[in-house]
Design a protein around this motif. Structure first.
Motif, short mmCIF file in Angstrom:
data_model
loop_
_atom_site.label_atom_id
_atom_site.label_comp_id
_atom_site.label_asym_id
_atom_site.label_seq_id
_atom_site.Cartn_x
_atom_site.Cartn_y
_atom_site.Cartn_z
N VAL A 1 -19.59 -0.09 -0.27
CA VAL A 1 -20.86 -0.44 -0.92
C VAL A 1 -20.95 -1.95 -1.16
O VAL A 1 -21.98 -2.57 -0.88
CB VAL A 1 -21.03 0.33 -2.25
N ALA A 2 -19.87 -2.56 -1.65
CA ALA A 2 -19.88 -4.01 -1.91
C ALA A 2 -20.07 -4.79 -0.62
O ALA A 2 -20.84 -5.77 -0.57
CB ALA A 2 -18.60 -4.43 -2.61
N GLU A 3 -19.39 -4.37 0.43
CA GLU A 3 -19.49 -5.08 1.71
C GLU A 3 -20.85 -4.87 2.37
O GLU A 3 -21.43 -5.80 2.93
CB GLU A 3 -18.34 -4.62 2.62
N HIS A 4 -21.37 -3.67 2.28
CA HIS A 4 -22.71 -3.36 2.78
C HIS A 4 -23.74 -4.23 2.05
O HIS A 4 -24.61 -4.84 2.69
CB HIS A 4 -22.99 -1.87 2.54
N THR A 5 -23.65 -4.27 0.73
CA THR A 5 -24.60 -5.04 -0.08
C THR A 5 -24.53 -6.52 0.23
O THR A 5 -25.56 -7.22 0.27
CB THR A 5 -24.36 -4.77 -1.57
N ALA A 6 -23.33 -7.04 0.46
CA ALA A 6 -23.19 -8.45 0.81
C ALA A 6 -23.95 -8.77 2.09
O ALA A 6 -24.61 -9.82 2.20
CB ALA A 6 -21.71 -8.81 0.97
N VAL A 7 -23.89 -7.88 3.09
CA VAL A 7 -24.59 -8.11 4.35
C VAL A 7 -26.10 -8.08 4.14
O VAL A 7 -26.83 -8.87 4.74
CB VAL A 7 -24.17 -7.07 5.40
N ARG A 8 -26.59 -7.18 3.30
CA ARG A 8 -28.04 -7.09 3.07
C ARG A 8 -28.57 -8.24 2.21
O ARG A 8 -29.74 -8.60 2.30
CB ARG A 8 -28.38 -5.76 2.40
N THR A 9 -27.70 -8.84 1.37
CA THR A 9 -28.17 -9.86 0.43
C THR A 9 -27.67 -11.27 0.72
O THR A 9 -28.31 -12.24 0.35
CB THR A 9 -27.76 -9.49 -1.00
N ALA A 10 -26.51 -11.40 1.36
CA ALA A 10 -25.92 -12.71 1.65
C ALA A 10 -25.37 -12.72 3.07
O ALA A 10 -26.08 -13.04 4.02
CB ALA A 10 -24.84 -13.06 0.63
N ALA A 11 -24.10 -12.33 3.23
CA ALA A 11 -23.52 -12.26 4.57
C ALA A 11 -22.21 -11.49 4.54
O ALA A 11 -21.54 -11.41 3.50
CB ALA A 11 -23.28 -13.66 5.15
N GLN B 1 -17.69 -17.93 2.10
CA GLN B 1 -17.41 -17.40 0.76
C GLN B 1 -18.22 -18.07 -0.34
O GLN B 1 -18.72 -17.38 -1.24
CB GLN B 1 -15.91 -17.46 0.49
N PRO B 2 -18.42 -19.41 -0.32
CA PRO B 2 -19.26 -20.02 -1.37
C PRO B 2 -20.72 -19.55 -1.31
O PRO B 2 -21.45 -19.69 -2.29
CB PRO B 2 -19.17 -21.53 -1.06
N LEU B 3 -21.11 -18.97 -0.19
CA LEU B 3 -22.48 -18.47 -0.01
C LEU B 3 -22.60 -16.98 -0.29
O LEU B 3 -23.66 -16.39 -0.08
CB LEU B 3 -22.96 -18.77 1.41
N GLY B 4 -21.51 -16.37 -0.75
CA GLY B 4 -21.53 -14.95 -1.09
C GLY B 4 -21.08 -14.05 0.03
O GLY B 4 -21.19 -12.81 -0.08
N MET B 5 -20.54 -14.62 1.11
CA MET B 5 -20.09 -13.80 2.23
C MET B 5 -18.78 -13.10 1.88
O MET B 5 -17.89 -13.69 1.29
CB MET B 5 -19.90 -14.65 3.49
N LEU B 6 -18.68 -11.83 2.31
CA LEU B 6 -17.45 -11.05 2.14
C LEU B 6 -16.94 -10.61 3.51
O LEU B 6 -17.74 -10.36 4.41
CB LEU B 6 -17.72 -9.79 1.31
N PRO B 7 -15.62 -10.49 3.66
CA PRO B 7 -15.13 -9.79 4.85
C PRO B 7 -15.58 -8.34 4.77
O PRO B 7 -15.56 -7.73 3.70
CB PRO B 7 -13.61 -9.93 4.76
N ALA B 8 -16.04 -7.79 5.90
CA ALA B 8 -16.62 -6.45 5.89
C ALA B 8 -15.94 -5.60 6.97
O ALA B 8 -15.67 -6.08 8.07
CB ALA B 8 -18.12 -6.50 6.12
N GLY B 9 -15.70 -4.34 6.64
CA GLY B 9 -15.02 -3.43 7.56
C GLY B 9 -15.97 -2.53 8.31
O GLY B 9 -17.21 -2.60 8.16
#
Length: 365
Positions: free
Chosen positions: A36-46, A215-223
């Protein structure tokens, strides 16, 4: 026991605490923190994905472009050098061997990105059919592929000094951390984003640079867990689910990826017949009315309890906060219709929807 293949970034994923899963013979990160966290990062940041399990093949030599155009479904003459195109490799009966992206470098050089499990099969079929002078090479372990996906993708590239100016389904060379890469305006999430192809040996350098900039832009590694929920929200097909030896492009709603006016391609006659007659079942998006979460293989039923289709992909949508899926349904079940899904002992109510189920703020195209 067969040993699983590993990405060149495996150690980086371990250091980030990734949970791994087997995927098409590869050990790949399923998630790092939570889907959920990684999915949300893609929809809102990267989000930054490692998709190095995807295949790589090259078709080269005089006539490479015209040869491929006589094999794969889409019309390669519709695009020019520096452009990419979604296409399918079909059997004579119209079943799908694989779906892939073809990158047109020149009339004599085309890079293919098949699915991991199907790379050897696609390469073998093309090698068998190739005329003299056309060479088909399996380059699966020569390249790594990373994907930066989400509305902040342009800002991530700009932070690395890389101008992000690319039209959708176009590609060009770029420099990231001193490494020459191919920057492709493609992806599998529906969001603004890029796929970065680099040499296998340069993967760690490129990954570290992208993650540090993002990462400073809110990007997370996503699986691959988030990759699946994101593509399901968009209604994107996955081979082995919405596409298979039994599920044709016509059934999957992918007629737009078929060059119907081309002189020939593999499966042309069977697909033209099916298109004219209409498919017996059609892939549709479905959304839960209640709390049911569909899973692949579950039956879809009508008001009378008769089976009218099968769920091909199903999940909980982090964006919509409800169960969603893709299902192969009888043709009468068009968007707006109601359908039941047999979730264990209960029939859960769903509506048939027009994909995509989610509309990104910054669209991929």
């Amino acid at each position: 026991m067969v040993e699983l293949m590993r990405s060149p970034l495996h150690a980086r994923h371990e250091a980030l605490g990734a949970k791994f899963a087997e995927f098409s013979g590869w050990s790949m990160p399923l998630q790092y923190t939570s889907v959920v966290a990684e999915h949300t990062a893609v929809r809102t940041a990267a989000g930054l994905f490692d998709v190095s399990h995807l295949g790589n093949a090259r078709v080269s030599g005089p006539g490479a472009r015209s040869f491929l155009n006589s094999c794969l479904t889409n019309d390669l003459d519709r695009i020019g050098p520096g452009q990419a195109q979604y296409t399918l490799c079909c059997a004579d009966d119209g079943g799908v061997v694989d779906d892939l992206i073809q990158y047109l470098v020149s009339d004599e050089d085309v890079l293919l990105i098949p699915n991991a499990a199907n790379t050897a099969t696609v390469v073998g079929l093309l090698q068998e059919a190739a005329p003299a002078g056309v060479v088909v090479t399996n380059e699966h372990l020569q390249h790594a592929i990373l994907a930066v996906q989400g509305p902040a993708s342009d800002a991530v590239l700009e932070a690395l000094g890389v101008p992000p100016s690319l039209e959708y389904m176009h590609f060009r060379p770029a420099q990231i951390a001193g490494v020459t890469v191919s920057l492709c305006r493609t992806g599998y999430t529906g969001e603004l984003g890029y796929e970065v192809v680099c040499a296998w040996s340069d993967a760690v350098t490129v990954w570290d640079a992208l993650l540090s900039a993002g990462q400073p832009l809110g990007m997370l590694p996503a699986g691959l867990g988030a990759r699946d929920t994101l593509r399901t929200e968009m209604g994107y097909a996955l081979h082995g689910h919405e596409l298979s030896a039994e599920i044709t492009p016509v059934m999957a709603g992918l007629g737009w990826a078929v060059g119907w006016d081309k002189p020939t391609f593999w499966g042309a006659e069977a697909l033209k017949r099916q298109r004219a007659a209409g498919p017996s079942r059609r892939s549709r998006a479905i959304k839960a009315v209640g709390r049911g979460i569909p899973r692949p293989g579950m039956d879809c039923v009508g008001d009378d309890g008769a089976v009218v289709g099968t769920v091909t992909s199903g999940t909980f949508s982090p964006t919509l906060q409800t169960g969603i899926g893709l299902a192969l349904l009888e043709p009468g079940y068009a968007p707006g219709a109601d359908v039941g899904v047999q979730v264990r002992a209960r029939v859960e109510p769903f509506t048939v929807e027009k994909a995509p189920l989610v509309h990104p703020h910054v669209k991929a195209q």
